[in-house]
Motif scaffolding. Structure first.
Motif: not given
Lengths: 101, 101
Positions: B45-50, B14-21, B28-35
């Motif tokens: 983003x939370x769901x992808x992180x799960x 999934x492209x979004x998950x790849x972007x997160x990685x 390391x980054x907190x969720x907010x910054x990741x989003x």
DNA sequence: ACTTACGGTAAGCTAATACTTACCGTTATC
DNA sequence: GATAACGGTAAGTATTAGCTTACCGTAAGT
């Protein structure tokens, strides 16, 4: 436009396609045999093979009325180099972080 | 039940998950910054992180009200060994085919 | 204690993608 | 040349999976 490693990761992101790739590890196979045993119809397999082909994970070769599919090293090499590069850069960043402290 | 390398391949599919990685490569980054900057909302983003967490591709650590995510070597090692094994077996089979002729 | 910041979870919607049926072209066989 | 085997493609359906809105809990700050 999508880079190749992205296409490869997308291609690997489906169980049926992974099953096809695993079957091809033991050598080239025609579409009919590839479809056998799988819980989907032959046309579905054809469509998956198209995706795998675009991702350069398989090559095909017509022989008479059959069409043989085999693994394509290019896609695997590309995928591997992506993952290696990915992880290397992560380590690099980690090292940099440690030293900066 | 799904083996780990299957979960990892699904996660990478999934492209979004790849972007997160990719974002996490630099540390390391907190969720907010990741989003931030991504074309999806924070809950997405939370769901992808799960998913990434279950695949052992990321670890999380709470610090105050923030939750920091970082890359997890386990998932990457597992994925890499799967791909290596995969390709090795393909080569093995190929060799065997050649010799049998 | 009240308020704000942060982020996880649930429910429902939407969009992507996998799947089927139907059809057609090509090659081989009789 | 007719028939059968093989497999690709198109159109439509169904299922999956991603996304959003709404809500809640927890931790920090005032």
């Amino acid at each position: 436009m999508k880079t190749y490693h992205q296409q490869q990761l997308d291609a690997f992101g489906d169980v049926t396609r992974r099953a096809l790739l695993e079957r091809l590890r033991s050598g080239p196979l025609p579409v009919g045999e590839l479809a056998e045993g799988l819980p989907v119809t032959r046309p579905a397999v054809s469509q998956h093979l198209r995706v795998l082909k675009h991702a350069q994970l398989v090559r095909d070769e017509a022989r008479g009325t059959r069409r043989y599919y085999r693994l394509d090293p290019r896609g695997f090499a590309s995928l591997r180099s992506y993952l290696d590069r990915f992880w290397d850069e992560a380590l690099e960043a980690f090292k940099a972080k440690v030293e900066e402290k």
